[in-house]
Write an enzyme that holds these catalytic residues in place. Structure first.
Site, PDB file in Angstrom:
ATOM      1  N   TRP A 156       0.796  -1.219   0.000  1.00 13.02           N
ATOM      2  CA  TRP A 156       0.000   0.000   0.000  1.00 13.02           C
ATOM      3  C   TRP A 156       0.830   1.271   0.000  1.00 13.02           C
ATOM      4  O   TRP A 156       0.327   2.338  -0.317  1.00 13.02           O
ATOM      5  CB  TRP A 156      -0.911   0.021   1.237  1.00 13.02           C
ATOM      6  CG  TRP A 156      -0.173  -0.316   2.502  1.00 13.02           C
ATOM      7  CD1 TRP A 156      -0.113  -1.537   3.111  1.00 13.02           C
ATOM      8  CD2 TRP A 156       0.659   0.555   3.278  1.00 13.02           C
ATOM      9  NE1 TRP A 156       0.691  -1.473   4.219  1.00 13.02           N
ATOM     10  CE2 TRP A 156       1.174  -0.204   4.345  1.00 13.02           C
ATOM     11  CE3 TRP A 156       1.002   1.910   3.182  1.00 13.02           C
ATOM     12  CZ2 TRP A 156       2.034   0.335   5.298  1.00 13.02           C
ATOM     13  CZ3 TRP A 156       1.856   2.454   4.131  1.00 13.02           C
ATOM     14  CH2 TRP A 156       2.366   1.670   5.179  1.00 13.02           C
ATOM     15  N   ASN A 157       2.107   1.221   0.363  1.00 12.66           N
ATOM     16  CA  ASN A 157       2.828   2.469   0.603  1.00 12.66           C
ATOM     17  C   ASN A 157       3.230   3.200  -0.671  1.00 12.66           C
ATOM     18  O   ASN A 157       3.495   4.391  -0.650  1.00 12.66           O
ATOM     19  CB  ASN A 157       4.053   2.239   1.507  1.00 12.66           C
ATOM     20  CG  ASN A 157       5.028   1.244   0.928  1.00 12.66           C
ATOM     21  OD1 ASN A 157       4.723   0.532  -0.027  1.00 12.66           O
ATOM     22  ND2 ASN A 157       6.197   1.164   1.526  1.00 12.66           N
ATOM     23  N   LYS A 202      -2.300  -8.259  -7.496  1.00 10.75           N
ATOM     24  CA  LYS A 202      -3.102  -8.241  -6.275  1.00 10.75           C
ATOM     25  C   LYS A 202      -2.626  -7.076  -5.416  1.00 10.75           C
ATOM     26  O   LYS A 202      -1.492  -7.047  -4.952  1.00 10.75           O
ATOM     27  CB  LYS A 202      -2.949  -9.540  -5.494  1.00 10.75           C
ATOM     28  CG  LYS A 202      -3.801  -9.543  -4.223  1.00 10.75           C
ATOM     29  CD  LYS A 202      -3.316 -10.533  -3.200  1.00 10.75           C
ATOM     30  CE  LYS A 202      -4.155 -10.452  -1.933  1.00 10.75           C
ATOM     31  NZ  LYS A 202      -4.066  -9.110  -1.275  1.00 10.75           N
ATOM     32  N   GLY A 229       6.467  -6.906   0.368  1.00  9.78           N
ATOM     33  CA  GLY A 229       5.678  -6.914   1.593  1.00  9.78           C
ATOM     34  C   GLY A 229       6.498  -7.392   2.773  1.00  9.78           C
ATOM     35  O   GLY A 229       7.729  -7.295   2.774  1.00  9.78           O
ATOM     36  N   SER A 230       5.824  -7.927   3.759  1.00 11.50           N
ATOM     37  CA  SER A 230       6.492  -8.375   4.977  1.00 11.50           C
ATOM     38  C   SER A 230       7.244  -9.676   4.739  1.00 11.50           C
ATOM     39  O   SER A 230       6.953 -10.429   3.797  1.00 11.50           O
ATOM     40  CB  SER A 230       5.469  -8.587   6.092  1.00 11.50           C
ATOM     41  OG  SER A 230       4.655  -9.719   5.806  1.00 11.50           O
ATOM     42  N   GLU A 287      10.655  -8.909  -2.374  1.00 11.97           N
ATOM     43  CA  GLU A 287      11.236  -7.661  -1.872  1.00 11.97           C
ATOM     44  C   GLU A 287      10.553  -7.390  -0.544  1.00 11.97           C
ATOM     45  O   GLU A 287       9.401  -6.976  -0.503  1.00 11.97           O
ATOM     46  CB  GLU A 287      11.010  -6.543  -2.889  1.00 11.97           C
ATOM     47  CG  GLU A 287      11.935  -5.357  -2.688  1.00 11.97           C
ATOM     48  CD  GLU A 287      11.454  -4.436  -1.583  1.00 11.97           C
ATOM     49  OE1 GLU A 287      12.004  -4.548  -0.454  1.00 11.97           O
ATOM     50  OE2 GLU A 287      10.543  -3.636  -1.815  1.00 11.97           O
ATOM     51  N   LEU A 288      11.291  -7.637   0.549  1.00 13.68           N
ATOM     52  CA  LEU A 288      10.655  -7.699   1.866  1.00 13.68           C
ATOM     53  C   LEU A 288      11.117  -6.533   2.750  1.00 13.68           C
ATOM     54  O   LEU A 288      11.406  -5.461   2.254  1.00 13.68           O
ATOM     55  CB  LEU A 288      10.939  -9.064   2.489  1.00 13.68           C
ATOM     56  CG  LEU A 288      10.611 -10.255   1.580  1.00 13.68           C
ATOM     57  CD1 LEU A 288      10.976 -11.578   2.241  1.00 13.68           C
ATOM     58  CD2 LEU A 288       9.140 -10.243   1.164  1.00 13.68           C
ATOM     59  N   CYS A 318      10.424   0.535   3.098  1.00 14.52           N
ATOM     60  CA  CYS A 318      11.298  -0.582   3.446  1.00 14.52           C
ATOM     61  C   CYS A 318      12.765  -0.180   3.426  1.00 14.52           C
ATOM     62  O   CYS A 318      13.556  -0.626   4.252  1.00 14.52           O
ATOM     63  CB  CYS A 318      11.048  -1.769   2.519  1.00 14.52           C
ATOM     64  SG  CYS A 318      11.278  -1.398   0.766  1.00 14.52           S
ATOM     65  N   GLU A 349      11.541  -4.542  12.303  1.00 15.53           N
ATOM     66  CA  GLU A 349      11.474  -3.363  11.455  1.00 15.53           C
ATOM     67  C   GLU A 349      10.503  -2.349  12.060  1.00 15.53           C
ATOM     68  O   GLU A 349       9.377  -2.696  12.430  1.00 15.53           O
ATOM     69  CB  GLU A 349      11.002  -3.736  10.043  1.00 15.53           C
ATOM     70  CG  GLU A 349      10.903  -2.544   9.102  1.00 15.53           C
ATOM     71  CD  GLU A 349      10.481  -2.938   7.700  1.00 15.53           C
ATOM     72  OE1 GLU A 349      10.770  -2.184   6.765  1.00 15.53           O
ATOM     73  OE2 GLU A 349       9.852  -4.009   7.549  1.00 15.53           O
TER      74      GLU A 349
END
Length: 477
Positions: A142-143, A166, A218-219, A240-241, A274, A371
């Site tokens: 979402w960021n 998605k 995401g996470s 990409e976490l 991130c 984080e």
């Protein structure tokens, strides 16, 4: 059997909420199983034609898409700010970044897809090509909903793949807005579509042979689940976490410049990035000067309505985000962290969180290993460069890093020892579209952007011809 995504919505709808007011905006119905299958079928059908579309024709569609993004940029930026809360100027910058990404692959598509020739023994020239594979599933956050969507769509569509994306529940409207832009730009119906699917349907998609690769931003929890599913079906995956990036300030640093850069980067998008530098590691020789300058600059924020031009820090994305960050902050304070700038949850309507600065962080505190996704900065003092490297690498994450030092030999040596995918020296590197983006350890696997944005999703196929049967035309290869 499917493995669901932790932290994803469990309802049959995607509900967007204005984080500045706490008021619901819109419910987007999730697809039922038949609709999800139809969406995948159309994406696969679009691929069968799009893969044979000449690169020059793809370029024309990309140019039209860039023009449409520019002409609708103000409307799209306002939607992003409404849904996820960052200041309007930053949302406008996000749209410009998405346009720049489209234009990069427009200008460099032919170069990035050019044949590579070699000469294996016993053969004439061998030709290696990047060829499309099919439908790529993107699971995005979402960021930066517009930027992240384009980070999947631009390289894959130029390559000849098609994309189902998605979105995060919080930004379903921003991502869905893009669907009609792709169609208006002349891409085949189904070439890019927002997929409002449920957790179980994500698993069904990953298992389906028409989905040929998966990418997720995401996470690390969500990345572990998706990586497990993709591995079970032997499919390429890019993850990409999270990140807890170190910002190292050495004895020889230009301290005012380092403090200004660190404060600006940490407060950008309210710290919900991130690759934001979250751990400021400063040598004792310059620590007092750095702390004084950093805290003073960090305190100059203006928290408020993200549509107000004076606002520099808007709300966090949700009340859940506020609760998580407040818990991390309070845990550190309760366990002895020193507060250099008080901050935290702001009572009242909206998901507002005042920026905070802490020092004396210990391994017993959650913030040491977790984080911090919000405007909380942590300053660590260390005796020298060797101790800075040791502390920087103690994190389970390894996305990026920053090193400030006018002694370039020492700065480069420190940068070389950081266990990260990226590092900037005397500047914050960020994510330029031309270079690979990604990290090590729990920050993920694979790379995005540049040519790296294509390679994980391409069949890198080599054609070799015996010396007495070398084709006379390129098209014969």
């Amino acid at each position: 059997m499917t493995t669901t995504l932790p932290g994803e919505p469990v309802t049959r709808s995607y509900r967007t909420v204005n984080p500045a007011t706490g008021k619901a905006l819109r419910d987007f119905p999730a697809l039922d199983d038949g609709e999800a299958e139809d969406l995948l079928a159309r994406a696969h059908a679009a691929f069968l034609g799009w893969r044979d579309t000449p690169v020059a024709e793809r370029v024309r569609r990309f140019l039209h898409l860039a023009e449409l993004l520019e002409s609708t940029g103000d409307e799209l930026a306002a939607l992003v700010t409404t849904e996820m809360g960052k200041p309007l100027a930053q949302s406008q910058g996000e749209v410009r970044g998405a346009v720049a990404m489209v234009r990069y692959y427009t200008e460099h598509g032919e170069e990035l897809l050019a044949d590579e020739e070699s000469a294996p023994a016993g053969f004439g020239p061998a030709v290696t090509r990047r060829e499309p594979v099919g439908v790529v599933l993107g699971i995005e956050p979402w960021n930066g909903p517009v930027y992240q969507a384009m980070r999947v769509a631009a390289p894959n569509l130029m390559l000849g793949n098609t994309v189902l994306l998605k979105p995060a529940e919080l930004a379903a409207g921003s991502t869905s807005f893009l669907d009609h832009l792709f169609e208006e730009a002349g891409f085949p119906p189904g070439a890019f579509r927002t997929a409002l699917v449920t957790r179980s349907q994500v698993g069904t998609y990953i298992a389906d042979p028409r989905i040929r690769a998966v990418t997720l931003t995401g996470s690390d929890r969500a990345g572990s689940a998706v990586g497990e599913q993709a591995g079970r079906h032997v499919k390429p995956v890019v993850l990409e976490l999270g990140g807890s990036d170190a910002f190292v300030v050495l004895d020889s640093a230009d301290v005012p410049r380092a403090a200004s850069t660190a404060a600006a980067c940490r407060l950008y998008l309210g710290g919900q990035v991130c690759a934001s530098p979250k751990r400021l590691i400063v040598t004792d020789a310059v620590a007092e000067e750095f702390v004084a300058l950093f805290v003073a600059q960090f305190a100059r924020y203006t928290l408020g309505d993200p549509f107000d031009p004076a606002t520099t820090v808007g709300p966090l994305s949700s009340q859940d985000a506020v609760d998580l960050l407040q818990g991390q902050l309070q845990d550190a304070i309760d366990k002895g962290a020193t507060v250099l700038l008080a901050g935290g949850r702001v009572e009242g309507a909206g998901a507002f969180f005042a920026p905070a600065v802490l020092t004396d962080i210990t391994p017993a505190m959650r913030l040491f290993g977790e984080e911090a996704f919000g405007p909380v900065a942590m300053i660590y003092r260390v005796p020298d460069a060797a101790a800075a490297v040791e502390l920087a690498n103690a994190s389970p994450y390894g996305l990026g890093g920053t090193v400030f030092g006018e002694d370039l030999g020492e700065a480069r040596a420190v940068a070389a020892r950081l266990d990260t995918g990226m590092v900037g020296v005397n500047g914050f590197l960020g994510a330029p579209v031309e270079i690979p983006f990604g990290g090590t350890k729990r920050s993920g696997v694979g790379r995005e952007l540049g040519r790296s944005g294509m390679d994980p999703f391409a069949n890198i196929k080599t054609y070799g011809f015996a010396q007495d049967h070398v084709p006379t035309r390129r098209d014969d290869a």
